[in-house]
Design a protein around this motif. Structure first.
Motif, PDB file in Angstrom:
ATOM      1  N   GLY A  89       1.465  13.619   1.874  1.00 41.98           N
ATOM      2  CA  GLY A  89       1.477  14.496   0.706  1.00 41.98           C
ATOM      3  C   GLY A  89       0.694  15.773   0.974  1.00 41.98           C
ATOM      4  O   GLY A  89       1.110  16.867   0.587  1.00 41.98           O
ATOM      5  N   LEU A  90      -0.436  15.640   1.653  1.00 42.16           N
ATOM      6  CA  LEU A  90      -1.244  16.833   1.925  1.00 42.16           C
ATOM      7  C   LEU A  90      -0.557  17.772   2.905  1.00 42.16           C
ATOM      8  O   LEU A  90      -0.690  18.991   2.790  1.00 42.16           O
ATOM      9  CB  LEU A  90      -2.642  16.428   2.411  1.00 42.16           C
ATOM     10  CG  LEU A  90      -3.542  15.973   1.257  1.00 42.16           C
ATOM     11  CD1 LEU A  90      -4.854  15.404   1.784  1.00 42.16           C
ATOM     12  CD2 LEU A  90      -3.821  17.125   0.292  1.00 42.16           C
ATOM     13  N   TYR A 114      -6.296  15.984  -7.827  1.00 41.86           N
ATOM     14  CA  TYR A 114      -6.487  15.000  -6.753  1.00 41.86           C
ATOM     15  C   TYR A 114      -7.520  15.585  -5.776  1.00 41.86           C
ATOM     16  O   TYR A 114      -7.425  16.745  -5.374  1.00 41.86           O
ATOM     17  CB  TYR A 114      -5.142  14.752  -6.064  1.00 41.86           C
ATOM     18  CG  TYR A 114      -5.245  13.911  -4.822  1.00 41.86           C
ATOM     19  CD1 TYR A 114      -5.518  12.557  -4.912  1.00 41.86           C
ATOM     20  CD2 TYR A 114      -5.074  14.471  -3.566  1.00 41.86           C
ATOM     21  CE1 TYR A 114      -5.626  11.776  -3.768  1.00 41.86           C
ATOM     22  CE2 TYR A 114      -5.180  13.695  -2.426  1.00 41.86           C
ATOM     23  CZ  TYR A 114      -5.452  12.353  -2.537  1.00 41.86           C
ATOM     24  OH  TYR A 114      -5.549  11.585  -1.406  1.00 41.86           O
ATOM     25  N   SER A 209       3.180  12.986  -3.153  1.00 41.10           N
ATOM     26  CA  SER A 209       2.733  12.062  -2.141  1.00 41.10           C
ATOM     27  C   SER A 209       3.706  10.894  -2.276  1.00 41.10           C
ATOM     28  O   SER A 209       3.583  10.081  -3.199  1.00 41.10           O
ATOM     29  CB  SER A 209       1.294  11.612  -2.396  1.00 41.10           C
ATOM     30  OG  SER A 209       1.012  10.516  -1.545  1.00 41.10           O
ATOM     31  N   VAL A 221       2.889   6.381   4.671  1.00 40.81           N
ATOM     32  CA  VAL A 221       2.286   7.617   4.171  1.00 40.81           C
ATOM     33  C   VAL A 221       3.330   8.727   4.334  1.00 40.81           C
ATOM     34  O   VAL A 221       3.927   8.866   5.404  1.00 40.81           O
ATOM     35  CB  VAL A 221       1.007   7.962   4.966  1.00 40.81           C
ATOM     36  CG1 VAL A 221       0.488   9.362   4.620  1.00 40.81           C
ATOM     37  CG2 VAL A 221      -0.074   6.921   4.691  1.00 40.81           C
ATOM     38  N   GLY A 222       3.551   9.501   3.273  1.00 39.11           N
ATOM     39  CA  GLY A 222       4.527  10.593   3.366  1.00 39.11           C
ATOM     40  C   GLY A 222       4.388  11.551   2.217  1.00 39.11           C
ATOM     41  O   GLY A 222       3.686  11.288   1.238  1.00 39.11           O
ATOM     42  N   LEU A 354      -2.445   4.143  -4.642  1.00 41.80           N
ATOM     43  CA  LEU A 354      -1.854   3.729  -5.914  1.00 41.80           C
ATOM     44  C   LEU A 354      -0.339   3.676  -5.754  1.00 41.80           C
ATOM     45  O   LEU A 354       0.203   4.087  -4.742  1.00 41.80           O
ATOM     46  CB  LEU A 354      -2.210   4.753  -7.006  1.00 41.80           C
ATOM     47  CG  LEU A 354      -1.713   6.180  -6.758  1.00 41.80           C
ATOM     48  CD1 LEU A 354      -0.665   6.597  -7.769  1.00 41.80           C
ATOM     49  CD2 LEU A 354      -2.868   7.168  -6.790  1.00 41.80           C
TER      50      LEU A 354
END
Ligand SMILES: *Cc1c(COP(=O)(O)O)cnc(C)c1O
Length: 411
Positions: A89-90, A114, A209, A221-222, A354
């Motif tokens: 996401g970042l 965030y 995210s 993670v993406g 989450l």
């Protein structure tokens, strides 16, 4: 390319949410008929003579069929013109911000963004000349007051916010962004595209995210950027490809800075996306039961969930969301008891992140939001955040009951 009769092409634009999530960009494989998009775990593609690319594929940073399928599906579920998938996401946020901002520009960020978003803006982009103002976004007038005419190029919205579950009125802020010539970005991670469609409310771009609800299984993670049809760079800026289209600039940077989603990660994310709607319905229902349980519990000070009628953002949330989501936060009155609750649950797992099928509990002050301690974004130290999963709700309520008792917050 020869036309393959097995290839289906169908316009899913007018289909319902889940039909789009399951089918858009995911036609059966033209060669084998495989119903699920294959994992194209490959870095480079054979050329039929120099420059003779098959279907445009040259090198997997620039293009990969599995990633393309995910991108098409994400654009379809958000109602956007195009989507770009990233390694996190970042990475998505960083690429979008560097596509839109130039040294000397100013952006507005939520005062309870965030933590990682705030760290990116303040500590990575700040030294490169980007100025920012944290604003309490539940008040659209405060957004208007923080706009520096000619300088504010991005308004960044998160709603619901993390971890305080504040609600921002996307349509009202979109009006201000438009008149300022700024790009309105909505981080739609907490709501997911099933519960909230920021582009239809006037956003120029949505970021995710995909690690959270879209992936949904805590196994990848993406991140993603989705751009609205016709979205433009800030007034006066021409992008690296010589156009003013936001999508062209983001697409260029996705390849030029290269933080792309890998094929297997894209495949896992696509697999998660297919069941997003049924998972979210269950997350909503379980979160509602948990919120009502906590409201009734005398050991709990305050419950933050936008579905509660007493939540200050309830009306706006009811207007712009299909459901109120699976995130619930509550205050216990002291840091010690909050930490004790986090350490006493058995079904809720103590972990950051989450949006997965399993319920998680955390202490934002010392975990996810440790990086914003001492800034305008610091969170109360008696706050506990729950990501309510899709287990049987009786087990979740019983777990909270015993954890609150173990923390000395008895009835
Ligand atoms: C997790 C998260 C991010 C960052 O995404 P990563 O995939 O961890 O890089 C951004 N915004 C929100 C709201 C998040 O919860």
């Amino acid at each position: 390319m020869t036309h393959d009769p097995l290839a289906q092409t169908h316009d899913w634009t007018d289909s319902g949410f889940s039909t789009r999530a399951i089918h858009a960009g995911q036609d059966p494989d033209p060669r084998t008929g495989a119903v699920v998009t294959p994992i194209h775990q490959v870095s480079t593609y054979k050329q039929d003579g120099v420059g003779g690319l098959r279907d445009g594929y040259e090198y997997s940073r620039s293009g990969n069929p599995t990633r393309d399928a995910l991108q098409e599906a994400l654009a379809a579920v958000e109602g956007g013109a195009a989507a770009f998938a990233f390694a996190s996401g970042l990475a998505a946020e960083d690429t979008l911000l560097r596509a839109v901002l130039r040294p000397g520009d100013h952006m507005i960020v939520p005062d309870d963004a965030y933590g990682g978003t705030y760290r990116l803006v303040a500590r990575v982009l700040g030294p490169w000349g980007i100025d920012h103002t944290p604003v309490h976004l539940s008040d659209p007038d405060a957004v208007l007051a923080a706009i520096q005419p000619g300088r504010t190029k991005v308004i960044w919205v998160e709603t619901p916010t993390n971890p305080l579950l504040g609600i921002a009125d996307i349509a009202a802020i979109a009006t201000h962004a438009r008149s300022a010539g700024a790009v309105l970005v909505v981080d739609n991670t907490f709501a997911s595209p099933y519960l909230q469609q920021p582009i239809a409310l006037g956003a120029d771009a949505v970021v995710h995210s995909t690690t959270k609800y879209i992936g949904g299984h805590s196994d990848v993670v993406g991140g993603a950027v989705v751009v609205a049809d016709g979205a433009q760079l800030p007034a006066g800026l021409e992008g690296p490809t010589g156009t003013t289209a936001l999508g062209d600039a983001v697409g260029f940077l996705q390849n030029a800075s290269g933080a792309v989603a890998g094929p297997f990660d894209a495949w896992l994310t696509l697999r998660g996306l297919k069941t997003l709607a049924v998972r979210m319905d269950r997350h909503n229902a379980n979160a509602e039961a948990v919120a009502r349980f906590l409201v009734e519990h005398p050991g709990v000070r305050e419950v933050l969930w936008p579905g509660l009628p007493e939540h200050p953002g309830h009306e706006v949330a009811a207007r712009q969301m299909r459901g109120f989501g699976g995130m619930v936060a509550f205050r216990t009155g002291s840091a010690e008891s909050a930490v004790a609750v986090c350490g006493a649950t058995r079904v809720f797992t103590l972990a950051e992140s989450l949006g997965g099928v399993e319920s998680l509990v955390e202490h934002p002050g010392r975990m996810t939001h440790g990086s914003v301690a001492g800034t305008a974004l610091e969170v109360p130290d008696d706050l506990v955040r729950l990501s309510v999963g899709i287990e049987d709700v009786e087990d979740l309520l019983a777990d909270l009951e015993q954890a609150l008792a173990a923390a000395g917050l008895s009835r």
